[in-house]
Design a protein around this motif. Structure first.
Motif, PDB file in Angstrom:
ATOM      1  N   ILE A   1       0.823  -1.211   0.000  1.00  0.00           N
ATOM      2  CA  ILE A   1       0.000   0.000   0.000  1.00  0.00           C
ATOM      3  C   ILE A   1       0.859   1.264   0.000  1.00  0.00           C
ATOM      4  O   ILE A   1       0.351   2.362  -0.254  1.00  0.00           O
ATOM      5  CB  ILE A   1      -0.987   0.033   1.195  1.00  0.00           C
ATOM      6  CG1 ILE A   1      -0.254   0.063   2.519  1.00  0.00           C
ATOM      7  CG2 ILE A   1      -1.953  -1.135   1.127  1.00  0.00           C
ATOM      8  CD1 ILE A   1      -1.167   0.156   3.726  1.00  0.00           C
ATOM      9  N   PHE A   2       2.154   1.097   0.263  1.00  0.00           N
ATOM     10  CA  PHE A   2       3.065   2.243   0.206  1.00  0.00           C
ATOM     11  C   PHE A   2       4.009   2.139  -0.988  1.00  0.00           C
ATOM     12  O   PHE A   2       4.362   3.142  -1.597  1.00  0.00           O
ATOM     13  CB  PHE A   2       3.858   2.342   1.509  1.00  0.00           C
ATOM     14  CG  PHE A   2       2.982   2.438   2.720  1.00  0.00           C
ATOM     15  CD1 PHE A   2       2.340   3.619   3.025  1.00  0.00           C
ATOM     16  CD2 PHE A   2       2.767   1.332   3.529  1.00  0.00           C
ATOM     17  CE1 PHE A   2       1.501   3.709   4.128  1.00  0.00           C
ATOM     18  CE2 PHE A   2       1.930   1.408   4.633  1.00  0.00           C
ATOM     19  CZ  PHE A   2       1.296   2.602   4.933  1.00  0.00           C
TER      20      PHE A   2
ATOM     21  N   PRO B   1       2.000   2.954  -4.687  1.00  0.00           N
ATOM     22  CA  PRO B   1       1.867   4.378  -5.058  1.00  0.00           C
ATOM     23  C   PRO B   1       3.200   5.023  -5.407  1.00  0.00           C
ATOM     24  O   PRO B   1       3.263   5.892  -6.279  1.00  0.00           O
ATOM     25  CB  PRO B   1       1.259   5.007  -3.799  1.00  0.00           C
ATOM     26  CG  PRO B   1       0.564   3.887  -3.110  1.00  0.00           C
ATOM     27  CD  PRO B   1       1.415   2.683  -3.366  1.00  0.00           C
TER      28      PRO B   1
ATOM     29  N   LYS C   1      -0.265   9.836  -6.519  1.00  0.00           N
ATOM     30  CA  LYS C   1       0.043   8.840  -5.499  1.00  0.00           C
ATOM     31  C   LYS C   1      -1.104   8.609  -4.522  1.00  0.00           C
ATOM     32  O   LYS C   1      -1.350   7.481  -4.098  1.00  0.00           O
ATOM     33  CB  LYS C   1       1.308   9.253  -4.735  1.00  0.00           C
ATOM     34  CG  LYS C   1       2.580   9.204  -5.582  1.00  0.00           C
ATOM     35  CD  LYS C   1       3.801   9.525  -4.735  1.00  0.00           C
ATOM     36  CE  LYS C   1       5.071   9.428  -5.578  1.00  0.00           C
ATOM     37  NZ  LYS C   1       6.288   9.717  -4.778  1.00  0.00           N
TER      38      LYS C   1
ATOM     39  N   PHE D   1      -2.901   5.072  -3.863  1.00  0.00           N
ATOM     40  CA  PHE D   1      -2.958   4.486  -2.520  1.00  0.00           C
ATOM     41  C   PHE D   1      -4.352   3.946  -2.227  1.00  0.00           C
ATOM     42  O   PHE D   1      -4.527   2.812  -1.768  1.00  0.00           O
ATOM     43  CB  PHE D   1      -2.572   5.536  -1.478  1.00  0.00           C
ATOM     44  CG  PHE D   1      -2.856   5.137  -0.055  1.00  0.00           C
ATOM     45  CD1 PHE D   1      -1.980   4.326   0.639  1.00  0.00           C
ATOM     46  CD2 PHE D   1      -4.018   5.567   0.583  1.00  0.00           C
ATOM     47  CE1 PHE D   1      -2.248   3.945   1.953  1.00  0.00           C
ATOM     48  CE2 PHE D   1      -4.296   5.197   1.890  1.00  0.00           C
ATOM     49  CZ  PHE D   1      -3.406   4.379   2.577  1.00  0.00           C
TER      50      PHE D   1
ATOM     51  N   THR E   1      -5.169   0.936  -4.436  1.00  0.00           N
ATOM     52  CA  THR E   1      -4.453  -0.262  -3.971  1.00  0.00           C
ATOM     53  C   THR E   1      -5.195  -0.920  -2.821  1.00  0.00           C
ATOM     54  O   THR E   1      -5.396  -2.144  -2.809  1.00  0.00           O
ATOM     55  CB  THR E   1      -3.026   0.114  -3.537  1.00  0.00           C
ATOM     56  OG1 THR E   1      -2.331   0.707  -4.637  1.00  0.00           O
ATOM     57  CG2 THR E   1      -2.269  -1.107  -3.063  1.00  0.00           C
ATOM     58  N   CYS E   2      -5.611  -0.125  -1.840  1.00  0.00           N
ATOM     59  CA  CYS E   2      -6.345  -0.672  -0.682  1.00  0.00           C
ATOM     60  C   CYS E   2      -7.681  -1.262  -1.111  1.00  0.00           C
ATOM     61  O   CYS E   2      -8.063  -2.347  -0.652  1.00  0.00           O
ATOM     62  CB  CYS E   2      -6.572   0.421   0.356  1.00  0.00           C
ATOM     63  SG  CYS E   2      -5.078   1.006   1.173  1.00  0.00           S
TER      64      CYS E   2
ATOM     65  N   SER F   1      -3.699   4.513   7.687  1.00  0.00           N
ATOM     66  CA  SER F   1      -2.470   4.340   6.924  1.00  0.00           C
ATOM     67  C   SER F   1      -1.197   4.630   7.738  1.00  0.00           C
ATOM     68  O   SER F   1      -0.187   3.947   7.544  1.00  0.00           O
ATOM     69  CB  SER F   1      -2.496   5.215   5.666  1.00  0.00           C
ATOM     70  OG  SER F   1      -2.721   6.563   5.987  1.00  0.00           O
TER      71      SER F   1
END
Length: 432
Positions: free
Chosen positions: A35-36, A39, A49, A53, A56-57, A335
């Motif tokens: 998740i980091f 992005p 980004k 993020f 992605t989640c 996050s």
């Protein structure tokens, strides 16, 4: 509890709610880095980004939920490492396509992937994989995990002379990762429940005191997904210049995801005739996640080899995956907390799982070189080319060639000839 038993059949699989929840948390902690990292990589291609993020989640939660409820498998999905790098650094930055066109290519490849799955062609491909190659997939993924783990721990580093070399063992990251690995092995040998999770938590706590880890709070509002949502350019993806990109995405998705699913499912004892219907459903789940991810605004979604960590922690059903999905949704708001776990804290868990996966080597028929050599090629090329798909490609080609020139061509399933031919064509006319 009755609902969980009815949906996930916990008793039938010899597990319970606590074990599945711990396994889900373990899997999540080993793959939360995505998740980091995702992005950051896609951001280099010009994508926003913050939106990546969120995408992605969301796709990790959506795809993993489908895997949990539809296939009842303890396997998590998320945007794949390697594919995101190919997306950003090759397709966009090197070949010059827009990130919208690249997302369109992911969408088209996802549609092809889904069609192959729906019409049973993917199942035919799997049935055509020789036993020696199947074993090698598990071993190769184990070696691949080991390389990722050692790199994350700083124990293995890049070298211009020898490609890889020993890292700086004086750094706290390497020391903490080593101690974490020993903690996990000892606790597992003593049959302490949640040994892997305890090891991850112990290293994370220690990182605040010895490695400069910082706490950045608990809650933050999720960014807007609007900049990437439905921004794909399908028309551009269907032009001649990018069709090669679609083929590469498709081949890597097909064999990366299939290889990972087979390897992790075999490790969980789920690749048995009575449970093959669930495996077929898992194929459909990860197929659908690819084009759904392109709609949200991220590169190809795939099954994660880190799911093996949760399986080793006892995960056997979709409740493990559902736990992972819920945690990914929480990351939309938590996050900073999710980012507290450093890569070197999860590295010991991955390396421990990798060591255990190597025991599959004993099942290879070493006296029959036409079986053993392709298996070894498959397993070795996965970490050395940093790609599950490349390992499979060289394994299939080697298997077909050796059988042909030793007069054993009748032993080869027709699907092996087809797959080997496709990979050979790809290497000759498209490249690696």
């Amino acid at each position: 509890m009755n609902w969980m038993e009815r949906v996930f059949k916990l008793s039938e699989h010899g597990t319970d709610v606590r074990t599945e929840l711990v396994a889900g948390l373990t899997t999540f902690l080993t793959m939360a880095y995505i998740i980091f990292v995702n992005p950051s990589i896609l951001g280099d291609a010009g994508m926003p980004k913050g939106a990546v993020f969120v995408a992605t989640c969301l796709i990790a939660a959506l795809g993993t939920t489908i895997m949990a409820l539809y296939a009842n498998y303890p396997i998590a999905l998320a945007p794949g490492m390697g594919l995101n790098a190919y997306f950003a650094y090759v397709v966009v930055l090197h070949m010059g396509f827009t990130w919208q066109a690249a997302l369109g290519a992911v969408f088209v490849s996802g549609c092809l992937f889904l069609l192959v799955t729906v019409f049973g062609l993917r199942e035919l491909i799997i049935k055509g994989i020789p036993q020696s190659i199947r074993i090698a997939i598990t071993v190769g993924i184990g070696l691949f995990l080991a390389l990722i783990a050692l790199k994350s721990a700083g124990i293995v580093a890049a070298s211009p002379a020898t490609y890889v070399t020993l890292g700086d063992l004086h750094k706290p990251e390497a020391i903490l990762a080593t101690l974490g690995f020993l903690i996990i092995v000892v606790l597992d040998r003593l049959k302490v429940p949640g040994a892997i999770l305890i090891g991850i938590v112990a290293v994370t706590v220690a990182s605040f005191f010895f490695a400069g880890n910082e706490f950045h709070g608990l809650v933050s509002a999720p960014p807007s997904i609007a900049p990437t949502f439905l921004q794909l350019d399908i028309k551009a993806a269907l032009t001649g210049g990018i069709l090669n990109v679609v083929l590469v995405f498709f081949l890597v998705e097909l064999f990366d995801a299939t290889g990972t699913l087979m390897g992790v499912a075999k490790r969980a004892g789920l690749l048995v005739p009575s449970r093959m219907q669930r495996f077929n459903r898992s194929l459909l789940a990860d197929s659908g996640a690819i084009f759904a991810g392109s709609l949200l605004g991220t590169s190809s979604t795939t099954a994660y080899v880190e799911s093996a960590a949760g399986v080793q922690a006892g995960g056997r059903t979709g409740l493990t995956a559902l736990t992972v999905a819920a945690l990914f949704l929480c990351c939309l708001f938590l996050s900073p907390l999710a980012g507290v776990v450093p890569a070197y804290a999860t590295a010991p868990a991955l390396f421990f799982v990798a060591c255990l996966m190597l025991r599959e080597l004993t099942e290879i028929e070493w006296d029959e070189t036409t079986e053993a050599i392709p298996a070894a090629v498959t397993a070795l090329l996965m970490p050395f080319t940093y790609s599950v798909a490349n390992g499979l490609a060289f394994g299939f080609i080697t298997y077909a060639v050796l059988k042909l020139f030793t007069g054993r061509s009748r032993e080869v399933h027709w699907m092996v000839w087809l797959i080997g031919g496709v990979f050979l064509f790809k290497f000759v006319y498209i490249g690696g």
